[in-house]
Design an enzyme around this catalytic site. Structure first.
Site, PDB file in Angstrom:
ATOM      1  N   GLU A 123     -10.291  -2.479   4.342  1.00  0.00           N
ATOM      2  CA  GLU A 123      -8.967  -1.930   4.619  1.00  0.00           C
ATOM      3  C   GLU A 123      -8.824  -0.544   3.990  1.00  0.00           C
ATOM      4  OE1 GLU A 123      -6.228  -5.882   5.006  1.00  0.00           O
ATOM      5  OE2 GLU A 123      -6.474  -5.166   2.965  1.00  0.00           O
ATOM      6  N   ASP A 166       0.779  -1.255   0.000  1.00  0.00           N
ATOM      7  CA  ASP A 166       0.000   0.000   0.000  1.00  0.00           C
ATOM      8  C   ASP A 166       0.807   1.300   0.000  1.00  0.00           C
ATOM      9  OD1 ASP A 166      -1.544  -2.121   0.863  1.00  0.00           O
ATOM     10  OD2 ASP A 166      -2.081  -1.209   2.760  1.00  0.00           O
TER      11      ASP A 166
HETATM   12  C1  FRU Z   1      -3.737  -3.638   2.897  1.00  0.00           C
HETATM   13  C2  FRU Z   1      -3.095  -4.051   4.198  1.00  0.00           C
HETATM   14  C3  FRU Z   1      -3.455  -3.071   5.287  1.00  0.00           C
HETATM   15  C4  FRU Z   1      -2.320  -3.220   6.251  1.00  0.00           C
HETATM   16  C5  FRU Z   1      -1.148  -3.455   5.336  1.00  0.00           C
HETATM   17  C6  FRU Z   1      -0.092  -4.349   5.891  1.00  0.00           C
HETATM   18  O1  FRU Z   1      -3.105  -4.107   1.769  1.00  0.00           O
HETATM   19  O2  FRU Z   1      -3.479  -5.372   4.521  1.00  0.00           O
HETATM   20  O3  FRU Z   1      -4.725  -3.301   5.850  1.00  0.00           O
HETATM   21  O4  FRU Z   1      -2.144  -2.089   7.055  1.00  0.00           O
HETATM   22  O5  FRU Z   1      -1.673  -4.011   4.148  1.00  0.00           O
HETATM   23  O6  FRU Z   1       1.021  -4.401   5.051  1.00  0.00           O
END
Ligand code: FRU
Length: 502
Positions: free
Chosen positions: A214, A40
């Protein structure tokens, strides 16, 4: 001859002692770290002439793990400079996704010498304690070094994450939107100083449901084509699975926000409204604190899908962002719709334009597009054809198709034969509904070695898909099935932003 070349190549790679893998072609105008794993985008903030792009990063390998905040900066959203890791994991706590703001009024007291601090609010993920809570870190040197202040908000949950924080001018306080991931709920908090947070409200479940929600975002936009002065709020939410592209993907809601509660506009549909119809657009979040004279809302997404993210055949980096996209909100006869377009800065990388028009039939016609990094404006009149396709073919005959089926009002990207098999979830055809009653359709296509971003219907429909070739150069062609069609093309080769000094 061919065997010789392959053997020589394998020898050369092995001789470096690094790995038997061959580096995959690097994108020219999409951000990818030099090496290792990225997911992300995080902490998107503009400050003092720089756009910051932090991201979920594994400094130690090319699979998910050791989550830390990687860092890149740009002065124009297209030329990115990768910097050292900004916020590393600690012995107990990984630095999961979150956001960053400029604390202009020094509400935190972390400013120095009359300069506002940059504040990052992110999820501290503690696997041993099975806890996810929100942490604050600050920087007094334009994001180059960070001091972790510590935990600022916990609700005792293992699935409370991804805080997006912004200043809410009307109520003069900070707002955080985060998720209770497994409950498919967005939760809002407010704060005077980014350190003490008070629960405000909760939204969801609604729209698309999945294993988890998310990476939320919440922002206000003027409504194009709406009542004079009309403004609405957009709540975007990502789904870890079960999205339109088959795996992870994003949806959005349009409504109002009074500083405490997000409420949907009347008549908002109960089914999910998707941000993108491909498989590879995830966790998009928008920049905070753009310059006062830049009214845009700009977001960037991670070009991957959690189903196969760790299996994609790239090396030495596994992770790619889309281009930054301008997001606008439109009132259409169908209701409120988000539209996306590549930021105009992308056009700075365009080389000399090639114009081309042709009548298309069954026999594929070569297109005058050189290489795999291009920006295309495609106007199609589908005529008597029931399908029109543009094909990207590699030297081993693997093919990725961009096409339209006017009879069923569909735009598609077909990557069922786009490269050697590596995951069952990957070969698929992704479809976006696009009205083609008038038989005319305009597509903007960004292609960059292993990614296609297709924008249609004025950006209200997009398909973002990665593709991985078998080998060799990419060749472009177009054809029509079941009749003839007209194609009119403007094509720009794209400069390599990592070398371009414009
Ligand atoms: C989304 C996620 C988020 C988390 C991060 C961990 O892709 O699962 O929810 O904070 O990636 O790398």
């Amino acid at each position: 001859m061919k065997t010789m070349t392959l053997l020589a190549m394998a020898g050369a790679v092995l001789a470096t002692g690094a790995s038997a893998q061959r580096p995959d072609p690097r994108p020219a105008f999409h951000f990818a770290p030099q090496r290792n794993w990225m997911n992300d985008p995080n902490g998107l903030v503009y400050y003092d002439g720089e756009y910051h792009l932090f991201y979920q990063y594994n400094p130690h390998g090319d699979r998910w793990g050791h989550m830390s905040w990687g860092h890149a900066v740009s002065r124009d959203l297209v030329h990115w400079e990768e910097l050292p890791v900004a916020i590393p994991e600690t012995a107990d706590i990984m630095a999961f996704s979150g956001s960053a703001v400029v604390d202009w009024n020094n509400t935190t007291g972390f400013g120095r010498n009359g300069k506002p601090p940059l504040i990052a609010i992110y999820t501290g993920h503690n696997p041993k304690a099975k806890l996810q809570s929100q942490y604050l870190a600050y920087s007094n040197d334009r994001g180059r070094s960070w001091t972790v202040h510590g935990e600022v908000l916990s609700v005792g949950s293992p699935e409370f994450r991804d805080p997006k924080v912004f200043w809410h001018a009307a109520t003069k306080r900070w707002v955080m939107v985060a998720v209770m991931a497994l409950e498919n709920r967005a939760v809002l908090f407010t704060s005077p100083d980014l350190k003490q947070w008070r629960f405000a409200s909760s939204f969801g479940p609604a729209g698309g449901h999945g294993k988890n929600w998310e990476c939320p975002d919440l922002f206000e936009l003027p409504v194009q084509g709406g009542a004079p002065g009309e403004r609405r709020w957009v709540l975007s939410i990502n789904l870890g699975d079960n999205a339109i592209g088959g795996g992870s993907g994003g949806q959005y809601f349009v409504g109002d926000f009074d500083g405490t509660r997000f409420t949907l506009v009347a008549g908002w549909p109960s089914d999910a409204q998707w941000m993108d119809y491909g498989a590879d657009f995830y966790a998009a979040v928008s920049w905070n604190d753009l310059p006062k004279d830049d009214p845009r809302r700009i977001w960037i997404g991670w070009a991957n899908d959690w189903r196969y993210a760790e299996a994609i055949p790239t090396w030495p980096a596994r992770g790619l962002m889309t281009v930054p996209r301008e997001v606008t909100l439109w009132k259409t006869p169908l209701g409120y719709r988000l539209a996306q377009a590549p930021v105009r800065e992308v056009e700075r990388l365009r080389g000399t334009r090639q114009d081309f028009t042709a009548t298309l039939g069954e026999t594929p016609l070569d297109l005058p597009i050189a290489g795999g990094s291009a920006d295309l404006m495609v106007d199609l009149d589908t005529g008597s054809a029931d399908q029109v396709t543009i094909a990207l073919t590699d030297e081993q005959g693997y093919q990725t198709l961009i096409g339209v089926n006017p009879g069923v009002d569909e735009l598609f990207v077909d990557r069922t034969r786009s490269g050697p098999h590596f995951h069952d979830g990957f070969p698929a055809r992704h479809i976006a509904p696009v009205d083609m009653k008038g038989k005319r359709v305009r597509l903007r296509v960004l292609a960059d070695q292993s990614i296609l971003e297709v924008y249609a219907a004025d950006g209200t429909r997009t398909i973002t898909d990665r593709f991985f070739r078998g080998g060799g150069q990419l060749r472009w062609s177009a054809s029509a099935r079941g009749g003839s069609a007209r194609l009119s093309l403007q094509a720009w080769p794209m400069a390599d932003a990592t070398k371009d000094t414009r």
